[in-house]
Each structure stands twice: as structure tokens, then as C-alpha cells.
Design a protein around this motif. Structure first.
Motif, short mmCIF file in Angstrom:
data_model
loop_
_atom_site.label_atom_id
_atom_site.label_comp_id
_atom_site.label_asym_id
_atom_site.label_seq_id
_atom_site.Cartn_x
_atom_site.Cartn_y
_atom_site.Cartn_z
N VAL A 19 41.11 43.95 30.86
CA VAL A 19 41.33 45.53 31.16
C VAL A 19 42.88 45.81 30.61
CG1 VAL A 19 41.45 47.26 32.93
CG2 VAL A 19 39.85 45.21 33.18
N TRP A 20 42.85 46.61 29.62
CA TRP A 20 44.12 46.91 29.06
C TRP A 20 44.09 48.55 28.89
CZ3 TRP A 20 41.03 43.78 26.25
CH2 TRP A 20 40.26 44.44 25.12
N THR A 59 42.15 52.34 30.87
CA THR A 59 41.59 52.91 32.09
C THR A 59 40.43 53.56 31.49
OG1 THR A 59 42.82 55.09 31.61
CG2 THR A 59 44.02 53.42 33.14
N ILE A 60 40.09 53.65 30.39
CA ILE A 60 38.80 54.19 30.02
C ILE A 60 38.38 53.58 28.53
CG2 ILE A 60 39.08 56.55 30.90
CD1 ILE A 60 40.32 57.52 28.10
N GLY A 61 37.49 53.97 27.99
CA GLY A 61 36.96 53.81 26.54
C GLY A 61 36.40 52.44 26.54
N GLY A 62 35.77 51.84 27.69
CA GLY A 62 34.73 50.62 27.76
C GLY A 62 35.77 49.36 27.78
N CYS A 63 37.38 49.64 27.97
CA CYS A 63 38.23 48.87 28.04
C CYS A 63 38.94 48.60 29.46
CB CYS A 63 39.48 48.96 27.14
SG CYS A 63 38.59 48.95 25.63
N SER A 64 38.30 49.10 30.47
CA SER A 64 38.43 49.05 32.15
C SER A 64 37.46 48.25 32.76
CB SER A 64 38.65 50.39 32.31
OG SER A 64 37.37 51.01 32.44
N ILE A 65 36.73 47.23 31.99
CA ILE A 65 35.58 46.59 32.75
C ILE A 65 36.12 45.16 32.79
CG2 ILE A 65 33.15 45.88 32.45
CD1 ILE A 65 32.81 48.30 30.79
N MET A 66 36.34 44.54 33.96
CA MET A 66 36.82 43.41 34.18
C MET A 66 36.11 42.37 33.82
SD MET A 66 38.89 41.95 37.56
CE MET A 66 37.41 42.27 38.69
N ARG A 67 36.34 41.25 33.09
CA ARG A 67 35.49 40.12 32.44
C ARG A 67 34.75 39.43 33.77
NH1 ARG A 67 36.42 40.47 27.48
NH2 ARG A 67 38.48 40.78 26.41
N GLU A 68 33.31 39.20 33.62
CA GLU A 68 32.55 38.74 34.48
C GLU A 68 32.90 37.24 34.72
OE1 GLU A 68 27.80 38.34 35.54
OE2 GLU A 68 28.48 38.87 33.50
N LYS A 69 33.57 36.54 33.90
CA LYS A 69 33.85 35.18 33.89
C LYS A 69 34.70 34.66 34.97
CE LYS A 69 36.95 34.87 30.21
NZ LYS A 69 37.20 34.19 28.89
N PHE A 70 35.71 35.52 35.35
CA PHE A 70 36.66 35.49 36.38
C PHE A 70 36.07 35.49 37.82
CE2 PHE A 70 39.10 36.61 32.63
CZ PHE A 70 40.38 35.72 32.67
N THR A 71 36.46 34.43 38.63
CA THR A 71 36.34 34.36 39.89
C THR A 71 37.56 35.01 40.72
OG1 THR A 71 35.18 32.18 39.66
CG2 THR A 71 35.75 32.80 42.09
N ILE A 72 37.13 36.20 41.31
CA ILE A 72 37.98 36.90 41.74
C ILE A 72 38.33 36.85 43.22
CG2 ILE A 72 37.64 38.56 39.62
CD1 ILE A 72 36.19 40.59 41.84
N MET A 73 39.17 37.81 43.70
CA MET A 73 39.71 37.79 44.95
C MET A 73 38.51 37.73 46.08
SD MET A 73 42.70 40.08 46.83
CE MET A 73 44.00 39.56 45.34
N PRO A 74 37.85 38.72 46.28
CA PRO A 74 36.77 38.69 47.22
C PRO A 74 35.72 37.73 47.05
CG PRO A 74 36.21 40.39 45.56
CD PRO A 74 37.43 39.98 45.29
N GLN A 75 35.62 37.25 45.98
CA GLN A 75 34.69 35.96 45.73
C GLN A 75 35.42 34.56 46.28
OE1 GLN A 75 34.28 36.58 41.55
NE2 GLN A 75 32.13 37.01 41.70
#
Length: 591
Positions: free
Chosen positions: A81-82, A84-100
Motif C-alpha cells: 500500500v503506497w 490511497t486509490i488506483g489499486g494500490c491501497s490493497i494490503m497484501r494477503e500474505k501478511f499476518t496482521i494485527m487482528p489475526q
């Protein structure tokens, strides 16, 4: 089995609850305790006074990149994510994130408000570890992926993925829903991510909060609404703290308050403001200078002895917060998380005197492919290297007025080397965009909007542009493509629309802009009817065209798609032969 873990000399029987509050576009100087002499924030001030404050804490320079770093514990850009729009605001699925991480450790998890890291499966918050969600779409209420006609009041939000109507002002709703969740989970550890869309524009606020500043001649009309939105957040923080006390869980709750980037520049660039307080910093939201990314961070936890009202001055980043919470809460870690942050708990608990030196980078790369050195700041303690050229030392020059690069060539070289290493590390996946899976079992339909269109043209990211694409300086009628990932080979129906399903509008509709009857909100002109002659669909080797019946609501194509990642282009041809991307695309697999 009763769980025990040590924090200093205290023994805590139950893992602490965690409430992470993050506001949108509220700058460092938009809090009374940090020097703003006009704004009314008594509850933020109290948290500042009794908690621990990071004075050199940095987020991203804009919304989604900041949230990406916070949630993933990784450099925001590296997490995909670099922009806020344009298909570049989607966080990569491969990361295990805070709620997980919290969920894996037995916590109930919930989020309320702004997500801004993907609006379709598997990127929505309920797909990323949250048990309970009440969220709006896109980066703000009223943006293109949001439910149609939301305007901050009595809106429809997605409750666990299903649209649900709510009564009241957006911030009040999100806090109220969070309190309801907390009441049901008070006897077990919970993690609540309370991410308000306020005070992000448009500056719609209940009249009573605007009226708090109505007669203040030092503020312009936007500032009055902006300050009112912040005071409304502050009041809700007070209500939340009172509820925690009533439930008897306040002392064992880690309460964090922070913001996502510097103050919104819209409130201070009209030339009419007499009072602009930015805590002595240069730059606002989006800037590589300090005011663009240094933000408040307060934390309090009585049972964990995290209190006392003292400052921590070491350089800290938003991607440090996940490893810090893992440390404070005694959570089992995910060894394959890919995190970049440091555990700040030794600093918070005052267990160390010498903190290892570090270099950190923030930038603003709101383009399709990030560019080296673009709007960047390299940070090391009080040193700042801006765009690889200008050097400042904040201990002597907090306003970054005097460039001292020529006097410190070795420091410049050292910081440029640090950036080169950072760039080599973070840029490895810049060529790989996340794709929205289609044909996922048990998911009836995938919705894709122009908000996520990969393009070098103007993006139709807000519903105001759906109503009138010509309302911006550059018409929001661009072309581009979406990345999809076909999960099952077979026949698919691809539906192209100007208006979203829930609007029930056809091609011939011209819908006026939303307006709020108040002195601070600029009511825009009527909407525009777009004459559409043709619809065109291109998916890899597939090319189809259809005439558009202006009396209908959609154009439907049927295509046989093979498995795998593919480019999808869905365009309309206007009466002037101009090609522009469909604003809404719906894809479903046919039986």
C-alpha cells in the motif's frame, strides 16, 4: 486454566484488553494538550496527561499507507500500500496482521469505522481476522466503494459484510457499536480497532459541534467544522472510558490514541485562516516534512504500570505497534509474519537507557509505480533528509527552515545509504499488484469499483465524481484495468454499470450532488447525465462489445474464463467517442 504473565512486579490474571483508536487526518497540533489553544479535547488531553507519550512517533503521510504499516507491522509500502486509490491501497494477503495475531491468541476481535485496505474478498476486515465489523467502504464515507448516498448521517454501513442501516452520526455510530461489542465481551480478552473516518473531509458534523466554534473569528468555516468533528470524537472517547469503568475493566485495558497522518491541508490553504497551529512543524498531510507524518501517540494501561504522564523521545514508527502489543500482551508470535517493526515495550516500561540507533523512511508515492526518492524523508533521531537532498536537524531547527546539507556531507551520505538499503528492501514486490479473486466458492458476486482502477488518468474515487465526472479540475473519466484472479474455470457474467446496484439507477439518470444544509458545506451543482453508446470488455484474449440501452441499468457480458491472474478492462464509449472505465463492475460465476 488461569493465565499469568509478568509486567514489572505486577501479576495480571487476565490478558489485557486492547482498544486502539486512530482518527483520520487529525494532525499533531489538533489537540489541546499539545498546544492548540482553541480546540476542545479534554479526554484526549487527559489521556496525554496520565499516559505515556511518544513525541517522535511517525505514521504514513496519507491514509491507506499509514494503516497498512499499522496493521501489518511492516513497512507500509512493502505491505503493498503506497497509494490511497488506483489499486494500490490493497494490503497484501500474505501478511499476518494485527487482528489475526490477537485472534490466534484467544482474543475476540472487532473493528469499527475506516478500513481502506481492500473492499472485496479476501481483503475486507472480516477476511483478515476481525470477528465483528461495522465499516464504510473505500477511504471515506461517500467514496466510490462506499454504500450509495452515505453522507455521515443515518448511513448504511457493512455489518460483517452485509449492508445495514444505522441511525445517527458516523462517529457516534462507530463508538456506540464498539461499546456494544465490549459489553458482550467484557469477561474475555478483546481487541477493538476503532478507526474513525472523522475528521476527514467532507466536513459534515452535527450542528451542535459546529456551533462550539461558530463564533470564533480566528477560524475559517472549514476549520470550525473540522474542530467540531474532533471534539465529537473526544466526547465519544469520554463515553467509552466511562463505560470501561462501569464494567470494571478499565484498569486492565490498554487504551491507545493516535492518528494516521498530518493535519488535512484543506483546512489551512484557503488564505482566510488566522489561526493555524501545527506544533511548530513544517508541512501538512502528504508532506515529507515533519508535519506530514509526525503524529500523536498516547498509551495508558494502569494494571501494566503504563502511566505517569511522561514522554518517550526516541524515534518510533507505526509499524512498531504490532510487535509492541505482542510484547505487552504476552502473545505468541507468528514466525512467518514478515514484520519490520521493533518492540517498543522496553522503552514504555523504562527498562532500557540506550536505544539502538535506527534509520526510518516515510514517503508519498501516490502513483501507480513508486519512484525512488519521491517526496521522501529519511529519519535518524533528530536528523531529517528530505528528497535525498535537503538536510535538517530538528533539535536546532524544528521548523525545518535551514538546509544544512552542504555543511554535513558525511551525514547526507550516511542517510542516503540508509535510503538505498530501504528502497532495495521495500521495492521487491512493487511490480506485483494484489488481485481480486472471482469465482470463489460460497461468494455469489464480486464487486469492483473505479476506486481500484490501475490507471495513470484521474481516478473516479468519490461518489461526487460518479454524479459529475467533470467536477474535478481534470475530468474523472480515465481508462485502465483491474487485476482479477479467476479461481474456477468456467462461464462468468460480467456486469458493467455507471451507478451501483443499491442506487437502483439507470444509465439515463442525472443525480444531484449531496448537500448538507449548513454554512460550512459547499453544496455542489446538479449531477450530469452521461450519454453512453457502447460497452467494451477485454479480459486477456477476450474482446466483446455491446450497444448500451440508456433506459437500462446495466450491460451484461458472458465470458468463459480460465483460471489464474488476468487483466480486466471494462469501458464505456460516450457520445463524443471518448472511452472511460465503467464505474462499477459485478462478476459472478454461472452454474
Amino acid at each position: 486454566m488461569v493465565q499469568f504473565f509478568a509486567i514489572g512486579t505486577a501479576q495480571v490474571k487476565k490478558k489485557p484488553n486492547v482498544i486502539l483508536i486512530i482518527t483520520d487526518d487529525q494532525g499533531y497540533g489538533d489537540i489541546g494538550a499539545l498546544g492548540n489553544r482553541i480546540i476542545k479535547t479534554p479526554h484526549m488531553d487527559k489521556l496525554h496527561d496520565i499516559g505515556i507519550r511518544f513525541t517522535n512517533y511517525h505514521a504514513g503521510t496519507t491514509c491507506a499507507p499509514s494503516r497498512s504499516g499499522l496493521m501489518s507491522g511492516a513497512e507500509g509500502n512493502r505491505a503493498g500500500v503506497w497509494h490511497t486509490i488506483g489499486g494500490c491501497s490493497i494490503m497484501r494477503e500474505k501478511f499476518t496482521i494485527m487482528p489475526q495475531i490477537f485472534k490466534q491468541n484467544g482474543y475476540s476481535t472487532a473493528m469499527f469505522g475506516k478500513w481502506h485496505l481492500g473492499d472485496s474478498y479476501p481483503y475486507k476486515p472480516e477476511d483478515r481476522g476481525f470477528d465483528e465489523t461495522v465499516v464504510h467502504g473505500g477511504g471515506g464515507v461517500g467514496q466510490t466503494p462506499d454504500f450509495w448516498d452515505n453522507d455521515y448521517f443515518d448511513d448504511t454501513y457493512w455489518h460483517n459484510g452485509t449492508p445495514q442501516k444505522y441511525k445517527g452520526y458516523c462517529t457516534d455510530v462507530f463508538f456506540s457499536e464498539a461499546i456494544d461489542f465490549i459489553e458482550t465481551k467484557k469477561d474475555e480478552p478483546f481487541f477493538v480497532y476503532l478507526s474513525t473516518n472523522a475528521p476527514h473531509g467532507p466536513y459534515n458534523v452535527p450542528k451542535e459541534y459546529y456551533d462550539l466554534y461558530k463564533k470564533d473569528t480566528e477560524l475559517n468555516e472549514l476549520q470550525k467544522a473540522y474542530f467540531g468533528m474532533i471534539t465529537n470524537i473526544d466526547d465519544n472517547i469520554g463515553i467509552l472510558e466511562k463505560k470501561l469503568e462501569e464494567l470494571g475493566i478499565k484498569d486492565n485495558t490498554i487504551l491507545i490514541f493516535t492518528t494516521d497522518n498530518g493535519a488535512a491541508y484543506q483546512t489551512v490553504k484557503d488564505g482566510k485562516s488566522k489561526y493555524v497551529y501545527n506544533a511548530g512543524m513544517k508541512g501538512f498531510k502528504g508532506s515529507a516534512y515533519e508535519g506530514g507524518h509526525r503524529v500523536p501517540f498516547f498509551i495508558h494501561w494502569k494494571d501494566g504500570k503504563i502511566e505517569g504522564g511522561y514522554d518517550i523521545n526516541e524515534l518510533a514508527m507505526n509499524f512498531d505497534i504490532l510487535p509492541t502489543l505482542i510484547g505487552l500482551c504476552g502473545l505468541n508470535n507468528d514466525p512467518n509474519s514478515g514484520r519490520d517493526g521493533r518492540d517498543l515495550s522496553p522503552l514504555i516500561k523504562q527498562e532500557v537507557k540506550d536505544w539502538p540507533k535506527r534509520f526510518c523512511v516515510v514517503d508519498n508515492n501516490r502513483i501507480q509505480q513508486p519512484e525512488k526518492w519521491r517526496s521522501s524523508a529519511v529519519m535518524e533521531n533528530d536528523w531529517r533528509l528530505i528528497n535525498g537532498k535537503k538536510l535538517y536537524n530538528l533539535s536546532r531547527d524544528p521548523g525545518q527552515e535551514t538546509d544544512i546539507a552542504n555543511k554535513n556531507p558525511q551525514k547526507v551520505e550516511e542517510m542516503r545509504d540508509a535510503y538505498e538499503q530501504w528502497w532495495a528492501y521495500t521495492s521487491r514486490d512493487f511490480g506485483h499488484y494484489e488481485a481480486y479473486p472471482v469465482g470463489v466458492p460460497n461468494i455469489k458476486e464480486t464487486t469492483i469499483t473505479a476506486h481500484d482502477l490501475h490507471t495513470f488518468d484521474e481516478v473516479t474515487w468519490d461518489q461526487s465524481y460518479i454524479r459529475d465526472p467533470y467536477s474535478s479540475k481534470k475530468p474523472a473519466l480515465g481508462t485502465g484495468y483491474w487485476m482479477i484472479d479467476v479461481q474456477q474455470e468456467g462461464d462468468y457474467e460480467i456486469e458493467l454499470r455507471r451507478w451501483p446496484h443499491e442506487s437502483n439507477l439507470g444509465f439515463s439518470a442525472a443525480v444531484p450532488q449531496l448537500g448538507v444544509e449548513s454554512s460550512w458545506y459547499d453544496i455542489k451543482p446538479a449531477g450530469v447525465k452521461l450519454e453512453v453508446k457502447k460497452a467494451i470488455l477485454d479480459i486477456e484474449g477476450i474482446h466483446m462489445e455491446r450497444k448500451v440501452d440508456m433506459q437500462k441499468k446495466e450491460v451484461k457480458f458472458k465470458a468463459y474464463l480460465s483460471e489464474g491472474r488476468q487483466h480486466l478492462e471494462a469501458n464505456f464509449i460516450g457520445e463524443d467517442q471518448k472511452k472511460f472505465a465503467a464505474f462499477y463492475v459485478y462478476i459472478k460465476k454461472l452454474k
